[in-house]
Scaffold this motif. Structure first.
Motif, PDB file in Angstrom:
ATOM      1  N   GLU A  25       0.689  -1.413   0.028  1.00  0.00           N
ATOM      2  CA  GLU A  25       0.128  -0.086  -0.066  1.00  0.00           C
ATOM      3  C   GLU A  25       0.826   1.159  -0.103  1.00  0.00           C
ATOM      4  O   GLU A  25       0.656   2.141  -0.719  1.00  0.00           O
ATOM      5  N   TYR A  66       1.972   1.783  -3.445  1.00  0.00           N
ATOM      6  CA  TYR A  66       0.812   2.366  -4.223  1.00  0.00           C
ATOM      7  C   TYR A  66       0.529   3.714  -3.922  1.00  0.00           C
ATOM      8  O   TYR A  66       0.251   4.506  -4.912  1.00  0.00           O
ATOM      9  N   ARG A  67       0.717   4.209  -2.643  1.00  0.00           N
ATOM     10  CA  ARG A  67       0.245   5.434  -2.435  1.00  0.00           C
ATOM     11  C   ARG A  67       1.242   6.816  -3.058  1.00  0.00           C
ATOM     12  O   ARG A  67       1.086   7.708  -3.278  1.00  0.00           O
ATOM     13  N   THR A 101       2.713   1.574  -8.768  1.00  0.00           N
ATOM     14  CA  THR A 101       1.647   0.782  -8.738  1.00  0.00           C
ATOM     15  C   THR A 101       2.249  -0.650  -9.266  1.00  0.00           C
ATOM     16  O   THR A 101       1.958  -1.667  -8.689  1.00  0.00           O
ATOM     17  N   ASN A 127      -6.039  -0.514  -7.277  1.00  0.00           N
ATOM     18  CA  ASN A 127      -6.766   0.899  -6.920  1.00  0.00           C
ATOM     19  C   ASN A 127      -7.335   0.732  -5.425  1.00  0.00           C
ATOM     20  O   ASN A 127      -6.846  -0.333  -4.771  1.00  0.00           O
ATOM     21  N   ASP A 128      -7.692   1.777  -4.914  1.00  0.00           N
ATOM     22  CA  ASP A 128      -8.334   1.844  -3.469  1.00  0.00           C
ATOM     23  C   ASP A 128      -9.071   0.681  -3.221  1.00  0.00           C
ATOM     24  O   ASP A 128      -8.823  -0.024  -2.177  1.00  0.00           O
ATOM     25  N   ASP A 129     -10.240   0.121  -4.071  1.00  0.00           N
ATOM     26  CA  ASP A 129     -11.266  -0.857  -3.773  1.00  0.00           C
ATOM     27  C   ASP A 129     -10.219  -2.105  -3.538  1.00  0.00           C
ATOM     28  O   ASP A 129     -10.438  -3.081  -2.780  1.00  0.00           O
ATOM     29  N   LEU A 179      -8.233  -2.218  -0.315  1.00  0.00           N
ATOM     30  CA  LEU A 179      -8.959  -2.471   0.715  1.00  0.00           C
ATOM     31  C   LEU A 179      -9.793  -4.078   0.745  1.00  0.00           C
ATOM     32  O   LEU A 179      -9.896  -4.426   1.876  1.00  0.00           O
ATOM     33  N   ASP A 183      -8.548   0.400   8.810  1.00  0.00           N
ATOM     34  CA  ASP A 183      -8.575   0.354   7.539  1.00  0.00           C
ATOM     35  C   ASP A 183      -9.454   1.100   6.760  1.00  0.00           C
ATOM     36  O   ASP A 183      -9.205   1.859   5.875  1.00  0.00           O
ATOM     37  N   PHE A 231      -9.098   4.394   4.408  1.00  0.00           N
ATOM     38  CA  PHE A 231      -9.452   4.930   2.926  1.00  0.00           C
ATOM     39  C   PHE A 231     -10.751   5.627   2.711  1.00  0.00           C
ATOM     40  O   PHE A 231     -11.294   5.429   1.757  1.00  0.00           O
ATOM     41  N   GLN A 233     -13.661   5.081   4.070  1.00  0.00           N
ATOM     42  CA  GLN A 233     -14.929   4.326   3.932  1.00  0.00           C
ATOM     43  C   GLN A 233     -15.521   3.935   5.096  1.00  0.00           C
ATOM     44  O   GLN A 233     -16.503   3.129   5.174  1.00  0.00           O
TER      45      GLN A 233
END
Length: 535
Positions: free
Chosen positions: A431, A434-435, A439, A463-465, A468, A484, A488, A490
């Motif tokens: 992660e 990725y951030r 990627t 991607n984020d989804d 997560l 988590d 995100f 969410q």
């Protein structure tokens, strides 16, 4: 080593001369009125024992009245279980069907500063901090090697408890000394506590032993590194400023030194101290059916998810009170595919059917698609024993050994709690990459480690989804889902587009990103400022 540590842990915990005036703890959790007959080893082991036990005398004390903190339910008050409740219950990770007072408010994100479970959590963490302060004060002049090592470990354990206080309560009362003076919150708020925590953990990294010397049951340098990676990964939540590069640095220290257990299921079995999981686990909270009995650690996590018709789980207890949600199942198989396949399988068969070794579920023939009521339906919002089989059972934790045998005790399991494990570092590393826009590297890490170990198909995008969902697949039922979801965006608030149990979390006030400091403590301590929205 495991049996030796358990013997001295239990013996010391039972004879320890650290006593609290628990009736005062509800109002002054930072000041447990310690009786000063200090025995260094006994207090040291008591602090460790406090991670997986409720008090000095076993799972029920003297009919439940000898717990560390004031509570009507001793099992719930244990460090690991009360964390689990607050990190899992308000999320899409599962549904608790027992209508205990205070539980519906946690499940449905409508808690107040009077919630009894949140008071238990707060008092448990503050009690643990006070014990650590007591030890450190009484050993501050010791210079022998043993004392220096013990002090390093206890400083880490104090930081661990403060990490959860920061994560859950934002800016709790803060003190590094035992005092009759009422504590204040950290000047500068949550970011100031975050800065203190990072400094403490960096000091611990320098002073702690290597894991090879400490073993599974004493904290070590790698625990400090992994715990540092966690606030760095969530730094934007805690301070407003990301620290992705720091998260990458500290996670990489673990991924470069550990490999994942080849058999995911063995991480949560009764012999996880000696089976293939032992190479992945960095620190465990020990449990033993004969010598360390608790209703607040692995026995609870095993039994609360078990019911009639399931495979043996190493205990005579089946509580039938914690089960999956469709949203949890969706990260393994879609609703449409469940409906088409009409899957009827137990936890031994399910991984192959779903193409992921982490899919440790049991579907019932009466509801093989894994669908349930919405929480707003009539009939008590899904509370009551009859609702256990309305979604698949979670069979991830078990008291059975990897060879199929049972543990030492018929009721209490031997399964240690794998509190820090390298799987977290691999996901954190991915992660963090990725951030930072890396990627390709992030996908490579996920596919070559986490996905490969699970025998799951390689991911082709990130991607984020996707991330997560991967956190959920790897760590469901381990007490971290809330952390988590918040990272995100969410959990609650206008960006929370995910739905579960018939609710959209976007409709919930952002005040629920934190738990309130119990009103009892705010009334008793004028130095404290309550979290916004809970006055």
């Amino acid at each position: 080593m495991k049996h030796y540590l358990r013997l001295i842990t239990v013996a010391s915990a039972l004879s320890v001369s650290l006593a609290s005036c628990v009736q005062d703890l509800n109002t002054e959790p930072i000041d447990p009125k310690i009786i000063q007959t200090f025995n260094q080893d006994e207090v040291y082991y008591k602090i460790y024992a406090g991670l997986g036990t409720s008090g000095l005398k076993g799972p029920n004390g003297d009919n439940g009245d000898d717990t560390d903190i004031v509570t009507d339910n001793e099992g719930y008050s244990v460090f690991y279980r009360v964390l689990f409740v607050h990190e899992e219950f308000p999320t899409d990770a599962g549904w608790w069907i027992w209508n205990d007072p205070g539980v519906p408010d946690l499940l449905e994100c409508k808690w107040t500063a009077e919630n009894s479970f949140t008071s238990m959590l707060y008092n448990r963490l503050e009690f643990n901090v006070t014990n650590c302060n007591h030890f450190l004060e009484n050993t501050k002049d010791k210079t022998d090697a043993k004392s220096l090592q013990q002090r390093a470990e206890i400083r880490f354990l104090r930081a661990l408890n403060y990490y959860y206080l920061m994560d859950l309560f934002g800016n709790p009362p803060f003190s590094t000394a035992v005092s009759v003076q009422k504590p204040s919150q950290k000047e500068g708020g949550r970011p100031a506590l975050y800065a203190w925590l990072v400094d403490e953990l960096k000091a611990a990294e320098n002073d702690l032993q290597e894991r090879s010397a400490a073993g599974l049951y004493r904290v070590n340098k790698d625990d400090a590194r992994l715990l540092l990676a966690r606030p760095y990964l969530n730094a934007e939540v805690y301070t407003g400023t990301p620290a992705w590069s720091d998260a990458e640095t500290y996670a990489k220290k673990i991924t470069g030194a550990y490999t994942l257990a080849p058999n995911y299921a063995e991480l949560f079995m009764g012999d996880n101290d000696v089976n293939s999981a032992a190479g992945e686990i960095i620190f465990s909270i020990p449990q033993d059916g004969n010598m360390i009995q608790s209703w607040g650690a692995s026995t609870a996590i095993v039994c609360m998810a078990r019911g009639a018709g399931m495979q043996p789980w190493g205990s005579t207890d089946m509580w039938e009170c914690w089960r999956s949600t469709p949203e949890l199942l969706n990260v393994f198989i879609s609703k449409e595919d469940r409906a088409a396949a009409n899957i009827k399988a137990n936890e031994k068969q399910m991984p192959a059917l779903l193409g992921d070794d982490r899919a440790l579920f049991c579907s019932y023939s009466t509801n093989a698609t894994g669908e349930i009521f919405e929480a707003t339906d009539a009939g008590g919002a899904g509370y009551g024993t009859g609702n256990f089989q309305k979604c698949w059972a979670i069979a991830k934790w078990t008291g059975v050994y990897s060879d199929g045998s049972n543990g030492k005790h018929t009721q209490f399991v031997d399964t240690d709690v794998p509190f820090f494990r390298a799987g977290e570092a691999f996901l954190t590393y991915a992660e963090a990459l990725y951030r930072q826009g890396k990627t390709t590297e992030a996908l490579d890490i996920l596919n070559s480690s986490i996905r490969s170990r699970a025998h799951a198909a390689a991911l082709t995008e990130i991607n984020d989804d996707v991330l997560l969902d991967e956190w959920q697949r790897e760590f469901y039922c381990e007490g971290r889902r809330r952390i988590d979801l918040i990272r995100f965006g969410q959990f609650v608030g206008p960006t929370a587009t995910r739905k579960w149990e018939g609710h959209s979390k976007s409709s919930y006030n952002k005040k629920y990103l934190l738990y309130p400091i119990p009103n009892s403590d705010c009334v008793a301590n004028p130095n404290l400022t309550q979290n916004d929205g809970f006055n």
